[in-house]
Design an enzyme around this catalytic site. Structure first.
Site, PDB file in Angstrom:
ATOM      1  N   LYS A 158      -9.963  13.006   8.191  1.00  0.00           N
ATOM      2  CA  LYS A 158      -9.512  12.605   9.523  1.00  0.00           C
ATOM      3  C   LYS A 158      -9.451  13.816  10.447  1.00  0.00           C
ATOM      4  O   LYS A 158      -9.264  14.934   9.976  1.00  0.00           O
ATOM      5  CB  LYS A 158      -8.083  12.031   9.435  1.00  0.00           C
ATOM      6  CG  LYS A 158      -7.969  10.671   8.780  1.00  0.00           C
ATOM      7  CD  LYS A 158      -6.522  10.215   8.747  1.00  0.00           C
ATOM      8  CE  LYS A 158      -6.372   8.866   8.081  1.00  0.00           C
ATOM      9  NZ  LYS A 158      -7.021   7.768   8.800  1.00  0.00           N
ATOM     10  N   GLU A 176      -9.429   3.851   2.141  1.00  0.00           N
ATOM     11  CA  GLU A 176      -8.913   3.904   0.775  1.00  0.00           C
ATOM     12  C   GLU A 176      -7.900   2.796   0.467  1.00  0.00           C
ATOM     13  O   GLU A 176      -7.735   2.409  -0.686  1.00  0.00           O
ATOM     14  CB  GLU A 176      -8.270   5.277   0.523  1.00  0.00           C
ATOM     15  CG  GLU A 176      -6.820   5.440   1.010  1.00  0.00           C
ATOM     16  CD  GLU A 176      -6.630   5.314   2.522  1.00  0.00           C
ATOM     17  OE1 GLU A 176      -7.610   5.502   3.254  1.00  0.00           O
ATOM     18  OE2 GLU A 176      -5.505   5.012   2.959  1.00  0.00           O
ATOM     19  N   ASP A 196      -2.407  10.252   3.729  1.00  0.00           N
ATOM     20  CA  ASP A 196      -3.815   9.893   3.910  1.00  0.00           C
ATOM     21  C   ASP A 196      -4.507  10.928   4.787  1.00  0.00           C
ATOM     22  O   ASP A 196      -4.428  10.876   6.016  1.00  0.00           O
ATOM     23  CB  ASP A 196      -3.905   8.494   4.541  1.00  0.00           C
ATOM     24  CG  ASP A 196      -5.350   8.030   4.689  1.00  0.00           C
ATOM     25  OD1 ASP A 196      -6.257   8.676   4.122  1.00  0.00           O
ATOM     26  OD2 ASP A 196      -5.566   6.991   5.363  1.00  0.00           O
ATOM     27  N   ARG A 210      -7.801  -0.448   1.097  1.00  0.00           N
ATOM     28  CA  ARG A 210      -8.338  -1.689   0.521  1.00  0.00           C
ATOM     29  C   ARG A 210      -8.753  -1.487  -0.936  1.00  0.00           C
ATOM     30  O   ARG A 210      -8.748  -2.432  -1.724  1.00  0.00           O
ATOM     31  CB  ARG A 210      -9.499  -2.205   1.387  1.00  0.00           C
ATOM     32  CG  ARG A 210     -10.701  -1.304   1.436  1.00  0.00           C
ATOM     33  CD  ARG A 210     -11.632  -1.614   2.596  1.00  0.00           C
ATOM     34  NE  ARG A 210     -11.112  -1.127   3.866  1.00  0.00           N
ATOM     35  CZ  ARG A 210     -11.666  -1.354   5.059  1.00  0.00           C
ATOM     36  NH1 ARG A 210     -12.773  -2.079   5.147  1.00  0.00           N
ATOM     37  NH2 ARG A 210     -11.131  -0.867   6.161  1.00  0.00           N
ATOM     38  N   LYS A 257       0.862  -1.184   0.000  1.00  0.00           N
ATOM     39  CA  LYS A 257       0.000   0.000   0.000  1.00  0.00           C
ATOM     40  C   LYS A 257       0.898   1.233   0.000  1.00  0.00           C
ATOM     41  O   LYS A 257       1.731   1.395   0.884  1.00  0.00           O
ATOM     42  CB  LYS A 257      -0.901   0.002   1.245  1.00  0.00           C
ATOM     43  CG  LYS A 257      -1.672   1.327   1.460  1.00  0.00           C
ATOM     44  CD  LYS A 257      -2.595   1.277   2.681  1.00  0.00           C
ATOM     45  CE  LYS A 257      -3.199   2.659   2.980  1.00  0.00           C
ATOM     46  NZ  LYS A 257      -4.092   2.655   4.172  1.00  0.00           N
ATOM     47  N   ASP A 288       1.714   6.268   5.556  1.00  0.00           N
ATOM     48  CA  ASP A 288       0.715   5.373   4.964  1.00  0.00           C
ATOM     49  C   ASP A 288       1.223   4.684   3.684  1.00  0.00           C
ATOM     50  O   ASP A 288       0.474   3.949   3.038  1.00  0.00           O
ATOM     51  CB  ASP A 288      -0.594   6.135   4.709  1.00  0.00           C
ATOM     52  CG  ASP A 288      -1.832   5.255   4.898  1.00  0.00           C
ATOM     53  OD1 ASP A 288      -1.725   4.207   5.573  1.00  0.00           O
ATOM     54  OD2 ASP A 288      -2.901   5.626   4.364  1.00  0.00           O
TER      55      ASP A 288
HETATM   56  N1  BES Z   1      -4.190   4.550   6.922  1.00  0.00           N
HETATM   57  C1  BES Z   1      -5.324   4.328   7.735  1.00  0.00           C
HETATM   58  C2  BES Z   1      -5.071   3.301   8.847  1.00  0.00           C
HETATM   59  C3  BES Z   1      -4.092   3.687   9.918  1.00  0.00           C
HETATM   60  C4  BES Z   1      -4.530   4.088  11.150  1.00  0.00           C
HETATM   61  C5  BES Z   1      -2.726   3.559   9.708  1.00  0.00           C
HETATM   62  C6  BES Z   1      -3.615   4.398  12.152  1.00  0.00           C
HETATM   63  C7  BES Z   1      -1.813   3.875  10.687  1.00  0.00           C
HETATM   64  C8  BES Z   1      -2.254   4.293  11.916  1.00  0.00           C
HETATM   65  C9  BES Z   1      -6.466   3.787   6.874  1.00  0.00           C
HETATM   66  O1  BES Z   1      -6.501   4.245   5.577  1.00  0.00           O
HETATM   67  C10 BES Z   1      -7.732   4.205   7.515  1.00  0.00           C
HETATM   68  O2  BES Z   1      -7.968   5.386   7.567  1.00  0.00           O
HETATM   69  N2  BES Z   1      -8.530   3.251   7.970  1.00  0.00           N
HETATM   70  C11 BES Z   1      -9.761   3.532   8.593  1.00  0.00           C
HETATM   71  C12 BES Z   1     -10.794   2.605   8.021  1.00  0.00           C
HETATM   72  C13 BES Z   1     -12.206   2.896   8.473  1.00  0.00           C
HETATM   73  C14 BES Z   1     -12.670   4.201   7.895  1.00  0.00           C
HETATM   74  C15 BES Z   1     -13.089   1.755   8.043  1.00  0.00           C
HETATM   75  C16 BES Z   1      -9.611   3.293  10.084  1.00  0.00           C
HETATM   76  O3  BES Z   1      -8.961   2.325  10.469  1.00  0.00           O
HETATM   77  O4  BES Z   1     -10.108   4.109  10.854  1.00  0.00           O
HETATM   78 ZN    ZN Z   2      -4.683   4.829   4.770  1.00  0.00          ZN
HETATM   79 MN    MN Z   3      -7.516   6.083   5.393  1.00  0.00          MN
END
Ligand code: BES
Ligand code: ZN
Ligand code: MN
Length: 489
Positions: free
Chosen positions: A265, A337, A258, A339, A253, A276
């Site tokens: 966020k 994003e 992000d 996935r 990835k 990311d």
């Molecule tokens: N890049 C993030 C996941 C992440 C979180 C990486 C903390 C490193 C530290 C990912 O793209 C994300 O935002 N995931 C969301 C998914 C949700 C919206 C279903 C998450 O985990 O909150």
């Molecule tokens: Zn991400």
């Molecule tokens: Mn994300």
């Protein structure tokens, strides 16, 4: 830091600092025992002590580093001891030091040489590219390390060379992660792959936005649409498909930043999302090591890279994307994003008819809640791949913990208006993300590593893992590939 191996006896070796890694409860060598107050030295793991031998041995300083009980010594204890020695040496301000390991421990000479080189090199890693006006103390560096190995010198030397290559690949990944999001944009990752290709003879292709559109990479295009820094898809190939040589696809990835996109966020700690693209960094770092070690394998790195931004051109909740596979995804949250971009890359991997697909992704906050920051989540459809990765995780201390990939979780990925939806709600968030990915790998043996908790930290995560990008995955994957190729690198 230059590392060399020398067969000299430690106490006759002239050096500003001689680090001696010793077991717990062993009597100290005669040359230095009288210099230490009785009881001050136990050899417990993590203990260290500097003494000034004033002519009793050839070195100006001796640094004792404890390894704990001899029978319990592992490669990890050696990495930590070397890291402690290197860190102390830099604090003291010497520009070179020697390191000697007590003989007769349970770790063979080759593995020991590797562990010492890795631990020392990785501990001294620093990322100061953007800092000006540092004091001499802050920029202090160690020019050379001499590993003293009076016996098995060649084996220790071979191991140390491997350790150096692995540390270099890990540092390379750390640098990519630590460079900020305004520097490491998708195009930059593409150039980095092309540069690696030139240096190591990899076959590299970088698809740009127009090519991605023309070829139907609807996932990557969708996620990347909101940014002026256009997305890329990178393939980087080592070796070629031959009978008897396993083909392994490593998928990363590569979200270079992000923000969450329209489902933005919170501002707090958003800066950490420069990490990311840690999966992509791990893939590139691993290929760099493999290129140096020249393993008899066919390895294909596949990287989906994009910047996830909110803008008038960004993808939105409710949008439906058609991925490379033809499967459609309803976007419920633009922050899920990873996935989506991985869907295209995993589907693409199938064209290599690989023996294994392994993806690395900072995919979910849920895995951080579940497992914390010292272990990566592993979801896989293959018990043998689980074994390979678990063993490599133990050996490298880049540990992975298997989590379920059961068909019930697929329910949380089904949409009413498309084939899949990109979020399955809070319950089992890391597991439903994996279930989502599983629908793009066909029947191929596949493992997903969720490295969201292990990839990055704003404080040091261990004796040889300073703040910032950890480079997690490089040592794990390299070890697994070396084992797969039949043992010694
Ligand atoms: N890049 C993030 C996941 C992440 C979180 C990486 C903390 C490193 C530290 C990912 O793209 C994300 O935002 N995931 C969301 C998914 C949700 C919206 C279903 C998450 O985990 O909150
Ligand atoms: Zn991400
Ligand atoms: Mn994300």
């Amino acid at each position: 830091m230059n590392i060399s191996i020398n067969a000299a006896e430690p106490f006759g070796y002239q050096t500003p600092l001689l680090a001696l890694a010793t077991w717990e409860g062993e009597t100290l060598p005669e040359a230095i025992a009288p210099l230490i107050e009785a009881g001050d030295w136990t050899g417990k793991a993590k203990q260290s002590l500097v003494i000034y031998p004033r002519g009793a041995v050839a070195a100006s300083r001796v640094l004792l580093v404890g390894l704990g009980p001899k029978a319990a010594v592992t490669s990890e204890k050696l990495r930590v001891a070397a890291a402690t020695a290197a860190t102390r040496a830099r604090e003291i301000g010497v520009d070179s030091f020697a390191l000697a390991l007590a003989e007769g421990g349970p770790i063979g000479p080759r593995a020991a040489g590797q562990a010492l080189a890795e631990g020392a090199t990785l501990a001294l890693y620093r990322f100061d590219t953007y800092r000006t006006g540092l004091s001499p103390e802050q920029t202090r560096s160690i020019e050379s390390l001499t590993i003293l190995a009076p016996s098995d010198t060649d084996e220790v030397s071979a191991g140390a060379a491997v350790g150096q290559a692995i540390a270099a690949g890990t540092s390379f990944a750390r640098d990519l992660i630590n460079h900020p999001g305004n520097v490491v944009v998708p195009a930059k990752l593409g150039e980095t792959a092309l540069d690696l290709g030139k240096e190591f003879g990899f076959k590299v292709t970088v698809l740009d936005k127009a090519q991605l559109e023309a070829q139907g990479f609807g996932g990557i295009i969708g996620v990347g649409k909101g940014s002026a820094n256009e997305p890329r898809f990178i393939t980087i190939e080592y070796g070629s498909k031959q009978p008897g040589v396993p083909t392994i696809c490593l998928v990363g990835k590569g979200i270079t930043f992000d923000t969450g996109g329209i489902s933005i966020k919170p501002g707090e700690r958003m800066q950490e999302m420069i990490s990311d693209m840690s999966g992509a960094a791990a893939v590139l770092g691993t290929l760099r090591v493999i290129g140096a070690l020249k393993l008899p394998l066919h390895i294909v790195g596949l990287i989906s890279t994009a910047e996830n931004m909110p803008s008038s051109t960004a993808y939105k909740p409710g949008d439906i994307l058609t991925t490379l596979s033809g499967k459609t995804i309803e976007v419920l949250n633009t922050d899920a994003e990873g996935r989506i971009v991985l869907a295209d890359a995993l589907y693409y991997a199938q064209r290599y008819e690989p023996d294994a697909i392994i993806d690395l992704a900072t995919l979910t906050g849920a895995i951080v809640v579940a497992l914390g920051t010292y272990v990566s989540g592993m979801m896989t459809n293959s018990d043998s791949l689980a074994d390979r990765l678990s063993r490599a995780g133990q050996e490298t201390h880049e540990r992975v913990w298997r989590m379920p990939l059961w068909e019930e979780y697929l329910d949380q990925t089904r949409s009413e208006v498309a084939d899949l939806k990109n979020t399955g709600g809070r319950p089992g968030g890391a597991l439903t993300a994996a279930a989502f990915l599983s629908q793009f790998v066909g029947e191929y043996p596949w493992a997903h590593l969720d490295i969201a908790g292990t990839a990055y930290s704003e404080r040091a995560m261990g004796p040889y893992t300073p703040r910032g990008g950890a480079g997690v995955g490089v040592r794990l994957l390299t070890q697994m590939l070396v084992d797969w190729a039949g043992g010694d690198a």
